[in-house]
Design an enzyme around this catalytic site. Structure first.
Site, mmCIF file in Angstrom:
data_model
loop_
_atom_site.group_PDB
_atom_site.id
_atom_site.type_symbol
_atom_site.label_atom_id
_atom_site.label_comp_id
_atom_site.label_asym_id
_atom_site.label_seq_id
_atom_site.Cartn_x
_atom_site.Cartn_y
_atom_site.Cartn_z
ATOM 1 N N HIS A 162 -3.460 -8.244 13.142
ATOM 2 C CA HIS A 162 -3.629 -7.004 13.916
ATOM 3 C C HIS A 162 -4.886 -7.140 14.754
ATOM 4 C CE1 HIS A 162 -3.975 -2.794 14.939
ATOM 5 N NE2 HIS A 162 -2.757 -2.618 14.462
ATOM 6 N N ASN A 206 -4.829 8.512 3.750
ATOM 7 C CA ASN A 206 -4.509 7.843 5.010
ATOM 8 C C ASN A 206 -3.028 8.023 5.291
ATOM 9 O OD1 ASN A 206 -5.485 5.964 7.187
ATOM 10 N ND2 ASN A 206 -3.766 4.748 6.420
ATOM 11 N N GLU A 207 -2.747 8.672 6.385
ATOM 12 C CA GLU A 207 -1.350 8.829 6.825
ATOM 13 C C GLU A 207 -0.420 9.196 5.677
ATOM 14 O OE1 GLU A 207 -0.487 5.123 8.756
ATOM 15 O OE2 GLU A 207 -1.514 5.713 10.590
ATOM 16 N N ARG A 265 0.864 -1.186 0.000
ATOM 17 C CA ARG A 265 0.000 0.000 0.000
ATOM 18 C C ARG A 265 0.895 1.229 0.000
ATOM 19 N NH1 ARG A 265 -2.100 0.384 6.278
ATOM 20 N NH2 ARG A 265 -0.150 1.141 7.086
ATOM 21 N N GLU A 325 -7.260 6.285 15.148
ATOM 22 C CA GLU A 325 -6.899 4.873 15.284
ATOM 23 C C GLU A 325 -6.111 4.666 16.563
ATOM 24 O OE1 GLU A 325 -4.542 3.268 12.080
ATOM 25 O OE2 GLU A 325 -5.738 4.277 10.560
ATOM 26 N N GLU A 369 -2.378 -7.607 7.388
ATOM 27 C CA GLU A 369 -2.611 -7.257 8.796
ATOM 28 C C GLU A 369 -3.630 -8.186 9.446
ATOM 29 O OE1 GLU A 369 -3.122 -2.937 8.659
ATOM 30 O OE2 GLU A 369 -0.992 -2.776 9.133
HETATM 31 C C1 GAL Z 1 -2.037 2.546 10.713
HETATM 32 C C2 GAL Z 1 -2.798 2.466 9.406
HETATM 33 C C3 GAL Z 1 -3.814 1.356 9.440
HETATM 34 C C4 GAL Z 1 -3.206 0.091 9.951
HETATM 35 C C5 GAL Z 1 -2.611 0.337 11.288
HETATM 36 C C6 GAL Z 1 -1.998 -0.893 11.877
HETATM 37 O O1 GAL Z 1 -0.868 3.238 10.606
HETATM 38 O O2 GAL Z 1 -3.446 3.674 9.119
HETATM 39 O O3 GAL Z 1 -4.324 1.175 8.149
HETATM 40 O O4 GAL Z 1 -2.226 -0.350 9.064
HETATM 41 O O5 GAL Z 1 -1.617 1.316 11.174
HETATM 42 O O6 GAL Z 1 -1.362 -0.611 13.088
#
Ligand code: GAL
Length: 694
Positions: A374, A169-170, A131, A323, A371
Site C-alpha cells: 500500500h 477502525n471502520e 483483522r 485516510e 498491506e
Molecule cells: C482502510 C483501513 C486502513 C488500511 C486502508 C488501506 O480501509 O482503515 O487500515 O487498510 O484501508 O487502503
C-alpha cells in the site's frame, strides 16, 4: 446490548439538524496519517519524526492496530513504547489521534474467547490471522474493548497533544453467530413489541415462515434459497445499531475517565455501507471519513467531491479526512499511480468541501504484512524520493492556506441550494435480492445524481430524512425504495411549502418493512406525484430507448399514467410510446417532479441542470465547470476561501478582490491557474468572482 431501534414506521426520523455542539476547529489543517511505530525500531522512529518535521506533518493517528502490543496477554498492559513515541512526537510539536485498537483482537484473545469471533452467514466461525475479527455483541469482546478504552483514557486522555479519539477502525464486521442471534432478538422485541407485529411486518405467511417464539428467529444465515427481505433489512439496521452501541460504550468509558478530547470514528466509502451514518453522526463530535478512489479517469475528482459532500453533510459542518491513498488508485487487481500534482489537488478538494485535514493511510510503507504494497507518505524508497518531495510540497501548501481552517461564526461551511436525500435504508433495500432489476445500485444512483451537479458546478448537500430542508430550493430523492408515513408527510410538506421536489424511480415503492404499497407504484407517493404506475419495465442489458425531449434511457422504464400531473417528457418507443416518462405536479406553493426512466449520465446531467435552472439555481462561477475548473466557496471566519481546482486542459484566469493564499498574489490582478493546478483565493464574504479567460 444494542441501541434502541427506530420505530418501524419512522426510521431515522430527524427532528434536529446534526450540527455539533462545537464545529471541529484545529489550529491548522491536520496533516499526516496513520503511523505504526510498533512495526519499526527506535532508530526509524527518530528518522520518522525528523521526516515529519521536514514535511510539516502536525498529526499522526496511533494505535489503530496496536492491541497485541498494548495488551500482550489478558489484563497485562504494556504502554512504555507508546509513552516513548508520544515523548518524541511532543518534543517535535506533533499532535495525534489515539485509536482504541478494538478492530483487531490479538491471537490470545481468539484462543481465550472463541465465542467472540464473528460467524459468517454460512456458519463458518472466523479466527485470527487478518483483522476485524470480532463478534460485536459478544460480551467478552465488549468487556475487553471497554477495559482497553478505559486504560487508554486514564493514561492519555488529558495529553496536550491529543487531537481526538479515533474509536475503533471502520466498524463493519457483521456477525451471524449465537451472540448476534440473542441481541438481534432483543432488538426485534423492542422494535415490534410482539411476535404478531413482527410476523405481519415480515410477511411470514409467505413460505411458512411464521414465528411462534422469539427463539425461533435467527440472523439471516445461509439458507436454501432467497431470504425474507424484511429480515435482511432489519438485520442491517440491527447490526448498525449494535455497532453504534459498542462505540457509545467506549466513548462513555473515555468520558468517565475525564478525557474531554473530541470523539470520532472513521466511516468508509465508497464500498462499505454497514452503518446508518446519520444516527452515528449524532453520537460523534466530528465525522471522519476514509476515502479511496476507484477510478483513474476524471470521475476521480467527482468522487472526491462526492465523499466530501457526504462527510460534510453527515457531520453538519467541518469533518476530518482520516485516510486517503497518497499514490495509488485501486483498480481491480492492481493499484495505478496517482501523480503528485493530482495528490495535491485531491487533498485540497477535500478541504474545499469542509475537511479539516489531509491525513493518509499511511505514514511509512510497511516492509511486511498484508498491506506492504500500500502506498505511503514515506515510500519504500525512503525520504529521498520524488514522492516524499511532493509530500513536503503539500505540507507547504497546507501551511499557506491555514487561514481557511476556521469555520464561519454562523451558517453553513458551503452554501448549497440543492439537497439530495441519503439514507442507508435505500442502499440496504436495493441490496435485497430478487427485485425487478438487481443491477440498480443505490450508491451508483446517488453518485450519478451528485455527479450531474458536480459537472454543472452547482454545490449540493446530502439531506437526512425529516431534516429541515427549507433552505434547499430543490430536493432530489433518488431510489429511496422504502419510505415511512412520516417521511411521505415530510416530502409532501416540503413541496407544499414551495420546494421543488425531484423523485426518481424505485422511490416510495414500499414501507419500512419492504412491503409493496398496492394500487399502482410508487404506492407511497402516488398522491404527491399525481402519477400511477401500473407496470415496471426494466430494459435488457445494453438496450437504450429515448424520450421525446432527446434524453437517452438505459436499464429502467415504467408504464406511467399521469393522474394529476403534467407531462414533461414521454417515451418514444414500443409499448410505452407516447406514455409519460417525466411528470410535474403543482403542489401548494411548490412542485413534485417524477422521473420514471433511468437516464444515461449525459441525459441525467441535462435533466437535473434544467430542474436547477427552473429554480434559479446556478453554478458557483458560471463558465468554469465546462472548462474543467472546479470552484468551491468555503465560507470562513470573516472571509470566503474560494478553492480553484483545475482538472481541465487550458490555463484559466480568475479575478476576485483578495489574496491568493498559496502564491500571495493579488486576486484583483487575476489569478492564473495552470492545468492540474490549484489556487485558494481569500475574498470578502460573498465577494464576486469573474472568469477572465485564458
Ligand atoms: C482502510 C483501513 C486502513 C488500511 C486502508 C488501506 O480501509 O482503515 O487500515 O487498510 O484501508 O487502503
Amino acid at each position: 446490548m444494542s441501541a434502541a431501534p427506530s420505530a418501524p414506521d419512522a426510521p431515522a426520523e430527524d427532528t434536529s439538524a446534526p450540527g455539533r455542539a462545537q464545529p471541529f476547529t484545529p489550529p491548522a489543517f491536520l496533516f499526516g496519517g496513520d503511523w505504526s511505530p510498533e512495526q519499526w525500531d527506535r532508530e526509524t522512529w527518530r528518522e520518522d519524526v525528523a521526516l515529519m518535521q521536514r514535511a510539516k506533518v502536525n498529526t499522526v493517528s496511533l494505535g489503530i492496530f496496536s492491541w497485541a502490543c498494548l495488551e500482550p496477554a489478558e489484563g497485562v498492559y504494556e504502554t512504555g513504547w507508546l509513552d516513548e513515541v508520544l515523548e518524541l512526537l511532543t518534543a517535535a510539536g506533533i499532535g495525534f489521534f489515539l485509536a482504541t485498537p478494538t478492530a483487531s483482537p490479538p491471537p490470545w484473545f481468539t484462543l481465550a474467547h472463541p465465542e467472540a469471533m464473528p460467524v459468517r452467514e454460512d456458519g463458518v466461525r472466523l479466527t485470527h490471522g487478518s483483522r476485524d475479527t470480532y463478534a460485536i455483541s459478544a460480551p467478552a469482546y465488549r468487556e475487553a474493548s471497554r477495559r482497553m478504552a478505559r486504560m487508554l483514557a486514564e493514561r492519555y486522555g488529558e495529553h496536550p497533544g491529543l487531537r481526538g479519539w479515533h474509536l475503533h477502525n471502520e466498524y463493519g464486521t457483521l456477525d451471524h453467530g449465537p451472540a448476534a442471534a440473542d441481541s438481534f432478538r432483543l432488538w426485534l422485541q423492542r422494535r415490534y413489541g410482539s411476535l404478531e407485529a413482527l410476523n405481519t411486518a415480515w410477511s411470514t405467511a409467505f413460505w411458512s415462515q411464521r414465528y411462534g417464539d422469539w427463539e425461533e428467529i435467527t440472523p439471516p444465515r445461509a439458507t436454501q434459497y432467497l431470504h425474507n427481505p424484511a429480515q435482511l433489512i432489519d438485520f442491517r439496521r440491527y447490526s448498525s445499531d449494535e455497532m453504534l452501541a459498542a462505540l457509545v460504550e467506549q466513548r462513555e468509558e473515555i468520558r468517565a475517565a475525564g478525557s474531554t478530547a473530541p470523539m470520532t470514528t472513521n466511516f468508509m466509502l465508497p464500498t462499505w455501507n454497514h452503518l446508518e451514518q446519520w444516527s452515528w453522526a449524532d453520537q460523534l463530535d466530528v465525522v471522519s471519513l476514509d476515502h479511496y478512489l476507484d477510478t483513474t479517469g476524471p470521475d476521480a475528482e467527482a468522487h472526491v467531491a462526492y465523499g466530501s459532500d457526504l462527510a460534510r453533510s453527515w457531520s453538519g459542518g467541518p469533518w476530518v479526512l482520516m485516510e486517503q491513498n497518497a499514490w495509488g488508485i485501486a483498480l481491480g487487481d492492481r493499484s495505478v499511480l496517482k501523480s503528485p500534482e493530482r495528490m495535491i489537488r485531491h487533498s485540497l478538494g477535500y478541504i474545499a468541501r469542509g475537511s479539516q485535514s489531509s491525513l493518509f493511510f499511511q505514514w511509512r510503507a510497511s516492509r511486511g504484512g498484508a498491506e506492504q504494497w500500500h502506498s505511503a507518505l514515506v515510500p519504500h524508497a525512503g525520504g529521498s524520493s520524488r514522492r516524499f518531495a511532493a509530500i513536503c510540497e503539500l505540507g507547504d501548501v497546507l501551511e499557506r492556506i491555514a487561514p481557511a481552517v476556521a469555520p464561519p461564526a454562523e451558517g453553513p461551511l458551503v452554501e448549497a441550494e440543492v439537497g439530495i436525500l441519503w439514507h442507508a435504508d435505500g442502499w440496504w433495500a436495493l441490496e435485497t435480492p430478487h427485485l425487478p432489476h438487481d443491477g440498480i445500485r443505490y450508491a451508483e444512483e446517488l453518485r450519478a445524481t451528485h455527479r450531474s451537479f458536480w459537472r454543472a458546478g452547482i454545490p449540493v448537500d446530502f439531506v437526512r430524512p425529516g431534516a429541515d430542508a427549507a433552505r434547499y430550493r430543490m430536493l432530489v430523492v433518488p431510489c429511496q425504495y422504502p419510505l415511512s408515513d412520516a417521511q411521505v408527510r415530510w416530502l409532501t410538506e416540503y413541496a407544499e411549502a414551495g420546494g421543488h421536489l425531484v423523485i426518481t424511480y424505485l422511490t416510495g415503492i414500499s414501507d419500512p418493512s419492504l412491503q409493496v404499497a398496492g394500487g399502482g407504484y410508487p404506492g407511497r407517493l402516488r398522491q404527491l406525484l399525481g402519477v400511477r404506475v401500473e407496470e415496471l419495465h426494466p430494459l435488457l442489458a445494453g438496450e437504450e430507448v429515448t424520450l421525446d425531449d432527446g434524453s437517452v434511457v438505459a436499464e429502467w422504464t415504467e408504464l406511467v399514467e399521469a393522474t394529476d400531473a403534467q407531462v414533461l417528457a414521454s417515451y418514444t418507443h414500443g409499448e410505452l410510446r407516447g406514455r409519460p416518462a417525466i411528470t410535474l405536479a403543482e403542489r401548494g406553493a411548490g412542485r413534485a417532479v417524477y422521473l420514471s426512466a433511468r437516464l444515461r449520465q449525459d441525459s441525467r446531467d441535462a435533466f437535473l441542470l434544467a430542474q436547477a435552472r427552473r429554480c434559479g439555481i446556478g453554478p458557483t462561477l458560471p463558465g468554469a465547470a465546462e472548462q474543467g475548473l472546479e470552484v468551491v466557496r468555503r465560507r470562513g471566519d470573516g472571509a470566503d476561501h474560494v478553492f480553484l481546482l483545475h482538472h481541465g486542459a487550458e490555463a484559466l484566469t480568475v479575478r476576485g478582490s483578495g489574496t491568493e493564499l498559496i502564491s500571495g498574489q493579488d486576486g484583483a490582478d487575476g489569478v492564473r491557474i495552470d492545468p492540474g493546478g490549484v489556487a485558494v483565493l481569500a475574498v470578502e464574504p460573498g465577494a464576486p468572482l469573474a472568469l477572465v479567460g485564458r
